[in-house]
Design an enzyme around this catalytic site. Structure first.
Site, PDB file in Angstrom:
ATOM      1  N   ASN A  13       0.841  -1.203   0.000  1.00 48.88           N
ATOM      2  CA  ASN A  13       0.000   0.000   0.000  1.00 48.88           C
ATOM      3  C   ASN A  13       0.869   1.242   0.000  1.00 48.88           C
ATOM      4  O   ASN A  13       2.006   1.212   0.477  1.00 48.88           O
ATOM      5  CB  ASN A  13      -0.869   0.063   1.268  1.00 48.88           C
ATOM      6  CG  ASN A  13      -1.857  -1.068   1.374  1.00 48.88           C
ATOM      7  OD1 ASN A  13      -2.421  -1.506   0.388  1.00 48.88           O
ATOM      8  ND2 ASN A  13      -2.058  -1.544   2.591  1.00 48.88           N
ATOM      9  N   ASP A  15       1.102   4.456   2.046  1.00 48.86           N
ATOM     10  CA  ASP A  15       0.610   4.964   3.322  1.00 48.86           C
ATOM     11  C   ASP A  15       0.613   6.488   3.316  1.00 48.86           C
ATOM     12  O   ASP A  15       1.654   7.116   3.077  1.00 48.86           O
ATOM     13  CB  ASP A  15       1.487   4.467   4.471  1.00 48.86           C
ATOM     14  CG  ASP A  15       1.309   2.993   4.773  1.00 48.86           C
ATOM     15  OD1 ASP A  15       0.413   2.369   4.163  1.00 48.86           O
ATOM     16  OD2 ASP A  15       2.058   2.469   5.621  1.00 48.86           O
ATOM     17  N   ALA A  44       4.584  -5.657   2.187  1.00 50.12           N
ATOM     18  CA  ALA A  44       5.785  -4.897   1.857  1.00 50.12           C
ATOM     19  C   ALA A  44       6.585  -4.569   3.110  1.00 50.12           C
ATOM     20  O   ALA A  44       7.819  -4.671   3.125  1.00 50.12           O
ATOM     21  CB  ALA A  44       5.403  -3.619   1.112  1.00 50.12           C
ATOM     22  N   GLU A 140      -4.217  -9.251   4.110  1.00 46.53           N
ATOM     23  CA  GLU A 140      -4.651  -8.075   3.356  1.00 46.53           C
ATOM     24  C   GLU A 140      -4.778  -8.384   1.866  1.00 46.53           C
ATOM     25  O   GLU A 140      -5.000  -7.477   1.062  1.00 46.53           O
ATOM     26  CB  GLU A 140      -3.696  -6.904   3.585  1.00 46.53           C
ATOM     27  CG  GLU A 140      -3.801  -6.327   4.987  1.00 46.53           C
ATOM     28  CD  GLU A 140      -2.907  -5.107   5.198  1.00 46.53           C
ATOM     29  OE1 GLU A 140      -3.208  -4.330   6.116  1.00 46.53           O
ATOM     30  OE2 GLU A 140      -1.920  -4.936   4.449  1.00 46.53           O
ATOM     31  N   ASN A 184      -2.193 -10.125  17.296  1.00 45.97           N
ATOM     32  CA  ASN A 184      -2.314  -9.259  18.459  1.00 45.97           C
ATOM     33  C   ASN A 184      -3.582  -9.637  19.220  1.00 45.97           C
ATOM     34  O   ASN A 184      -4.271 -10.604  18.869  1.00 45.97           O
ATOM     35  CB  ASN A 184      -2.292  -7.776  18.054  1.00 45.97           C
ATOM     36  CG  ASN A 184      -3.477  -7.373  17.190  1.00 45.97           C
ATOM     37  OD1 ASN A 184      -4.527  -8.020  17.182  1.00 45.97           O
ATOM     38  ND2 ASN A 184      -3.326  -6.273  16.463  1.00 45.97           N
ATOM     39  N   ASP A 239       5.591   6.251  16.747  1.00 44.98           N
ATOM     40  CA  ASP A 239       4.596   5.731  15.805  1.00 44.98           C
ATOM     41  C   ASP A 239       4.617   4.205  15.877  1.00 44.98           C
ATOM     42  O   ASP A 239       5.621   3.576  15.565  1.00 44.98           O
ATOM     43  CB  ASP A 239       4.927   6.205  14.384  1.00 44.98           C
ATOM     44  CG  ASP A 239       3.930   5.713  13.332  1.00 44.98           C
ATOM     45  OD1 ASP A 239       2.917   5.093  13.709  1.00 44.98           O
ATOM     46  OD2 ASP A 239       4.172   5.961  12.141  1.00 44.98           O
ATOM     47  N   ALA A 242       3.965   0.255  12.327  1.00 37.69           N
ATOM     48  CA  ALA A 242       4.637  -0.907  11.727  1.00 37.69           C
ATOM     49  C   ALA A 242       5.310  -1.804  12.750  1.00 37.69           C
ATOM     50  O   ALA A 242       6.075  -2.700  12.366  1.00 37.69           O
ATOM     51  CB  ALA A 242       5.654  -0.442  10.694  1.00 37.69           C
ATOM     52  N   ALA A 243       5.029  -1.614  14.031  1.00 36.74           N
ATOM     53  CA  ALA A 243       5.709  -2.414  15.054  1.00 36.74           C
ATOM     54  C   ALA A 243       5.439  -3.901  14.874  1.00 36.74           C
ATOM     55  O   ALA A 243       6.351  -4.734  14.996  1.00 36.74           O
ATOM     56  CB  ALA A 243       5.274  -1.961  16.444  1.00 36.74           C
ATOM     57  N   GLY A 244       4.192  -4.251  14.582  1.00 37.05           N
ATOM     58  CA  GLY A 244       3.865  -5.659  14.374  1.00 37.05           C
ATOM     59  C   GLY A 244       4.552  -6.237  13.155  1.00 37.05           C
ATOM     60  O   GLY A 244       4.939  -7.420  13.154  1.00 37.05           O
ATOM     61  N   ASP A 245       4.718  -5.426  12.124  1.00 38.47           N
ATOM     62  CA  ASP A 245       5.397  -5.902  10.917  1.00 38.47           C
ATOM     63  C   ASP A 245       6.888  -6.095  11.168  1.00 38.47           C
ATOM     64  O   ASP A 245       7.497  -7.060  10.683  1.00 38.47           O
ATOM     65  CB  ASP A 245       5.181  -4.912   9.770  1.00 38.47           C
ATOM     66  CG  ASP A 245       3.719  -4.796   9.377  1.00 38.47           C
ATOM     67  OD1 ASP A 245       2.979  -5.784   9.558  1.00 38.47           O
ATOM     68  OD2 ASP A 245       3.311  -3.726   8.895  1.00 38.47           O
ATOM     69  N   GLY A 280       6.476   6.713  10.352  1.00 40.22           N
ATOM     70  CA  GLY A 280       6.378   6.200   8.992  1.00 40.22           C
ATOM     71  C   GLY A 280       6.730   4.740   8.927  1.00 40.22           C
ATOM     72  O   GLY A 280       7.821   4.334   9.357  1.00 40.22           O
ATOM     73  N   SER A 284      10.494   3.405   9.515  1.00 40.61           N
ATOM     74  CA  SER A 284      10.797   3.061  10.905  1.00 40.61           C
ATOM     75  C   SER A 284      11.314   1.638  11.089  1.00 40.61           C
ATOM     76  O   SER A 284      11.810   1.298  12.161  1.00 40.61           O
ATOM     77  CB  SER A 284       9.547   3.251  11.771  1.00 40.61           C
ATOM     78  OG  SER A 284       8.519   2.346  11.387  1.00 40.61           O
TER      79      SER A 284
END
Length: 298
Positions: A13, A15, A44, A140, A184, A239, A242-245, A280, A284
């Site tokens: 995507n 963002d 991604a 997704e 989560n 932010d 994207a922590a889970g990614d 971002g 990040s």
């Protein structure tokens, strides 16, 4: 150390990220403080996270024929991800509209675009999956595509890591192919009625599972009787998008390198903590040195 081969099948995507003191309520307009446009999408992001954590990574997914698609492919490739199998589908690319408040919490609206049309994996794509050490997937893109990739990987001896996000009920064929589930607390509740008080409920649907709990850390359990809570690492949150990614990408790399899963979860937790310190999603995602530094402090 040999770099593990990771294949990510998932979404891409663009963002559109705005920061504001508070998240807007229904009908409310909030004056923002900053705006950035960065590549994103769970697929991604996790592919970039895997490369930065130390893997050779190929990304299987789809972008649109619009200007966002051109930018997405160029910037994902510039991150070191193999985009040679990335499809271009006529029409719009996926877009995520994200608002982040002063505490690093966010709200996200995703329009799938080309991601929703990513179906019918080719023999070349399936061969790429079979040759990997670890396959990473999310939800997704159409669940039929994820299921086909996972079952092919499982049959070939490739480890399958499923980040079941967004949360939903999943077909038994997919769950049977999953070696390690990452969810989560919201996703765990939707999938298995599991939560912080009963994470073991996840093991009714998969053989191994990780329940991420943000700043509170993560729980890992398996059907062999292991059940471990990994404490969170305290950092200043800018932010959390994207922590889970970052966590999932790093977890796949650590497992592909041969770490035992409890240690892999600890290292992945350090990746998630390193990620929240910058704004971002793809910007990040931490480098391996950043992960190692926080892991050493844990």
């Amino acid at each position: 150390m040999t770099r593990p081969r990771v294949v990510v099948v998932g979404s891409a995507n663009m963002d559109l990220v705005a920061t504001a003191p508070t998240l807007p309520r229904p009908g409310e307009t909030v004056l923002g403080t900053d705006f950035v446009t960065v590549p994103g999408g769970k697929g991604a992001n996790q592919a970039i996270a895997a490369v930065r954590a130390g893997a050779d990574c190929a990304f299987l997914g789809a972008i649109g024929s619009d200007s966002f698609g051109v930018t997405l492919k160029a910037r994902i490739a510039a991150s070191g991800v193999d985009t040679s199998h990335l499809r271009v589908i006529y029409g719009a690319s996926g877009v995520a509209v994200i608002v982040v408040n002063a505490d690093g919490e966010n709200t996200i609206v995703v329009t799938p675009g080309a991601n929703g049309a990513y179906t019918g994996l080719t023999e070349t794509e399936l061969s790429t999956v079979r040759e990997a050490d670890v396959l990473v997937a999310q939800l997704e893109i159409p669940v039929e595509t994820v299921t086909r990739a996972a079952t092919e990987a499982r049959a070939a001896g490739t480890r399958v890591v499923l980040n079941a996000a967004p949360g939903r009920t999943l077909p038994a064929e997919l769950l049977d192919a999953v070696d390690l589930l990452v969810v989560n607390e919201v996703e765990a509740q939707e999938l298995a009625g599991a939560g912080r008080d009963n994470p073991e409920a996840l093991l009714a649907v998969v053989r191994r599972a990780v329940l991420t709990q943000g700043a509170h850390g993560a729980w890992y359990g398996d059907r062999d009787g292991t059940a471990v809570h990994v404490p969170g690492i305290r950092v200043e949150t800018v932010d959390s998008t994207a922590a889970g990614d970052a966590f999932t990408g790093a977890l796949a790399v650590a497992w592909g390198e041969g770490r035992d899963l409890v240690d892999a979860v600890r290292w992945a937790s350090a990746a998630g903590a390193a990620c929240v310190r910058r704004l971002g999603a793809s910007v990040s995602l931490p480098q391996r040195a950043d992960i190692d530094a926080l892991y050493a402090q844990a």
